[in-house]
Design a protein around this motif. Sequence first.
Motif, PDB file in Angstrom:
ATOM      1  N   ARG A  41       2.586   5.560   2.107  1.00 31.90           N
ATOM      2  CA  ARG A  41       2.755   6.996   2.329  1.00 31.90           C
ATOM      3  C   ARG A  41       2.432   7.342   3.781  1.00 31.90           C
ATOM      4  O   ARG A  41       1.578   6.738   4.406  1.00 31.90           O
ATOM      5  CB  ARG A  41       1.825   7.786   1.401  1.00 31.90           C
ATOM      6  CG  ARG A  41       2.202   7.732  -0.073  1.00 31.90           C
ATOM      7  CD  ARG A  41       1.115   8.379  -0.909  1.00 31.90           C
ATOM      8  NE  ARG A  41       1.456   8.379  -2.325  1.00 31.90           N
ATOM      9  CZ  ARG A  41       2.024   9.403  -2.954  1.00 31.90           C
ATOM     10  NH1 ARG A  41       2.314  10.507  -2.274  1.00 31.90           N
ATOM     11  NH2 ARG A  41       2.297   9.337  -4.242  1.00 31.90           N
ATOM     12  N   GLY A  42       3.144   8.317   4.269  1.00 27.85           N
ATOM     13  CA  GLY A  42       2.890   8.793   5.623  1.00 27.85           C
ATOM     14  C   GLY A  42       3.615   8.016   6.698  1.00 27.85           C
ATOM     15  O   GLY A  42       3.522   8.369   7.878  1.00 27.85           O
ATOM     16  N   LEU A  43       4.345   6.956   6.337  1.00 29.31           N
ATOM     17  CA  LEU A  43       5.117   6.189   7.310  1.00 29.31           C
ATOM     18  C   LEU A  43       6.560   6.671   7.313  1.00 29.31           C
ATOM     19  O   LEU A  43       7.072   7.144   6.280  1.00 29.31           O
ATOM     20  CB  LEU A  43       5.082   4.699   6.968  1.00 29.31           C
ATOM     21  CG  LEU A  43       3.733   3.999   7.088  1.00 29.31           C
ATOM     22  CD1 LEU A  43       3.817   2.579   6.538  1.00 29.31           C
ATOM     23  CD2 LEU A  43       3.268   3.970   8.543  1.00 29.31           C
ATOM     24  N   PRO A  44       7.272   6.565   8.449  1.00 23.24           N
ATOM     25  CA  PRO A  44       8.692   6.939   8.458  1.00 23.24           C
ATOM     26  C   PRO A  44       9.481   6.109   7.443  1.00 23.24           C
ATOM     27  O   PRO A  44       9.145   4.962   7.154  1.00 23.24           O
ATOM     28  CB  PRO A  44       9.121   6.636   9.900  1.00 23.24           C
ATOM     29  CG  PRO A  44       7.862   6.680  10.696  1.00 23.24           C
ATOM     30  CD  PRO A  44       6.784   6.191   9.789  1.00 23.24           C
ATOM     31  N   ASP A  45      10.539   6.705   6.915  1.00 25.27           N
ATOM     32  CA  ASP A  45      11.332   6.014   5.891  1.00 25.27           C
ATOM     33  C   ASP A  45      11.861   4.673   6.394  1.00 25.27           C
ATOM     34  O   ASP A  45      11.910   3.693   5.645  1.00 25.27           O
ATOM     35  CB  ASP A  45      12.497   6.907   5.455  1.00 25.27           C
ATOM     36  CG  ASP A  45      12.025   8.132   4.680  1.00 25.27           C
ATOM     37  OD1 ASP A  45      10.865   8.110   4.213  1.00 25.27           O
ATOM     38  OD2 ASP A  45      12.800   9.094   4.567  1.00 25.27           O
ATOM     39  N   ARG A  46      12.248   4.613   7.650  1.00 33.94           N
ATOM     40  CA  ARG A  46      12.778   3.353   8.185  1.00 33.94           C
ATOM     41  C   ARG A  46      11.693   2.282   8.216  1.00 33.94           C
ATOM     42  O   ARG A  46      11.944   1.121   7.866  1.00 33.94           O
ATOM     43  CB  ARG A  46      13.346   3.572   9.591  1.00 33.94           C
ATOM     44  CG  ARG A  46      13.892   2.294  10.218  1.00 33.94           C
ATOM     45  CD  ARG A  46      14.390   2.511  11.636  1.00 33.94           C
ATOM     46  NE  ARG A  46      14.859   1.267  12.221  1.00 33.94           N
ATOM     47  CZ  ARG A  46      16.098   0.786  12.076  1.00 33.94           C
ATOM     48  NH1 ARG A  46      16.979   1.449  11.346  1.00 33.94           N
ATOM     49  NH2 ARG A  46      16.444  -0.351  12.650  1.00 33.94           N
TER      50      ARG A  46
END
Length: 695
Positions: A78-83
């Motif tokens: 969670r909290g990381l960019p989707d890429r």
Amino acid sequence: MTLEEFLTLDDVEPLPGFGLCEVASCHRKRDSKSSPYCHAHRVRWSHSVARGSVEVDQEERWRLVAAPIAANNDVSLRGLPDRVVAEILYGMQARTNEGLHTLHLTLRNLTNRLRELELPSLTAVDRSQVSRGVQGLCSSLATLVDRFGRTPESERGNDVWHGAVFGHTGRLHFTAIHQAWLREAVKEWAFFTLPQRRGRVMSTVQQIVNSFALLSESLRLQRDDHGDDIRALSRQDMTAFTNRLAYLHHTGVISTRGWVVTCRSVLNHLGRMRSLGMTRPGRVLHGLPDDFTLFPEDIPDDPEDSEAGKDLPAQVMQQICELLSSLGDLGRHGEENRVAVELLIDTGRRPQEICQLRWDCLKQDSDGEHVLIYDNYKANRNGRRLPISQATAGIIVQQQERVRTAFPATPTTDLMLLPTQRANPHGRKPITSSWLSNRHREWVASLPDFLVPTPLEVDGVLTTKMLPFDKSKIFLYAYRHTYCQRHADAGVPVDVLRVLMDHRMLDTTQAYYRVTEKRRREAVDRVTAMQFDRHGKRVWRQAKALLDSEHARRAVGEVAVPYGVCTEPTNVAAGGQDCPVRFRCVGCGHFRTDVSYLPDLEAYLADLLRNRERLAAAVDADDWAKAEAMPSDEEIGRVRRLIKRVKDGLDDLDENQRAEIEEAVAVVRRGRQSVLLGMPRVRQPLPDLRPARSA
């Protein structure tokens, strides 16, 4: 009432929650209406503000980058960019498929750091931005992600090629080639040659690319158009290129060997580009003038070797073999390293060929003798067979038992003889030659000095001292040179050696044990000082140096006459094929021998005695035939006296002088060609470096 009774009431309903914790990485519920965080993050925020590590006005960013609460070995994305999330999932899947293990703690630390960096992709992470503990995992994931979707066709347009796309390791860089036409031509050549090469492909091809980079740099510096106009090039530009190489060599930028290799690479592969049709209309080299080329005479001579090949002295090899057990104590892969080095010493194969041995590499011929089955990767020849001793076969059998115990569930057809312990749960991956080379180098550096007798001149007097051997000369490939040299010293013909070494060309085999003229001349000077005639009298007792004519005459004699040197003019002119006494050399006044022929003389005497006994026992031969074939007592006595005289000459020497003579004899015999003139041929047994070792 009790809690259990309360929960059974029909009108009891749960109250709505306060919502999720507003920390981006957290999946917990808020613990009150007044706080936007779960209990753990509320406490963590209060402590951060109290310590001053976070300002109150930075709360919004703190919510985005704060680490989740660790529990149950979970790793939160969670909290990381989707890429970045997709890259981590793909990278973890690829690592698992390759058999690599990943610690959840390492992955958790990496994801926490990625939130702080707020980068859009794993490929944008610099190693200096992450801690040492997660650098390896981060680089591995970034490499796998960067490789995703790449194909050989798509890679052709890039200036940096990933070797994994072509089935190799490493990368190929074309960025140092400035001219677009030359860069595209080298790319097209590399695309053509990569599937044809074996071994350390990327490094070999990169060396050739670097040669064209030097050509590109020369054009950029010495032409007004910087070499961009392909039609304006000429032979003068190649001449300027060779002059620049000479300048770089003179200033120490490139070595003599690098100078030779660069010229040879440009000459050969520029011609290969033309033969591939790159100069046709519409191709990258269309318009390239025909005189833009190098000639064979532009290539400088190869540097003269100061040593005969790269073989190791027998004293060094014996000490290495005695200390091999310590190589097996070097922790991970220690036992595989020891077995690999033993097989390199015993078989003389290339390091990659040993590392890639299959579990079932040991077979038996129809006569029950052991053979090693290996693949010649350099020449792309599989299923090669090499006869080996029982002791070597015993090493392989013991290693097979260890591997079978470590990987009992894997079929033997899939197992490697020297499996790596990294990312290899099923034993299908071998150790690499680079890994073995690095561990071997560390092991050699940890050993005590290897003392070898070294001839020195002190105050004009030759003497021998025990000096340390240069450890930089002890590397894996040196064992292959030593294997070849041991067989050459034992009298194995060069054509047989070519088969043993699995070479296509005889010249390749001869390069392994060639003796330079300088070293051979010094050895001949020393050996000929103990030269005898047929009566056992010293011929060159006071000689300190040989004339050039004597060197040439000795070389002819070595080729034509067994057991010594013939100085009879007619026979020398005929190459040793016109002896008037039918090779009864020990009865001829033109015969000379020295200490280097002592093994041949002893074998000749043994053969004379055997022939005499065999003829005496023959019952179906006429007397005149037996008399003609019977070795005479005079010849046998002459050979015995000659052997005794040579040995007495050796006994007159002190220990240092005897060591010098033995070394000189080894050099002379190494460069001597074997001949067959109707006389018995002698082959010395191959010396065993580990005589105490049993099968």
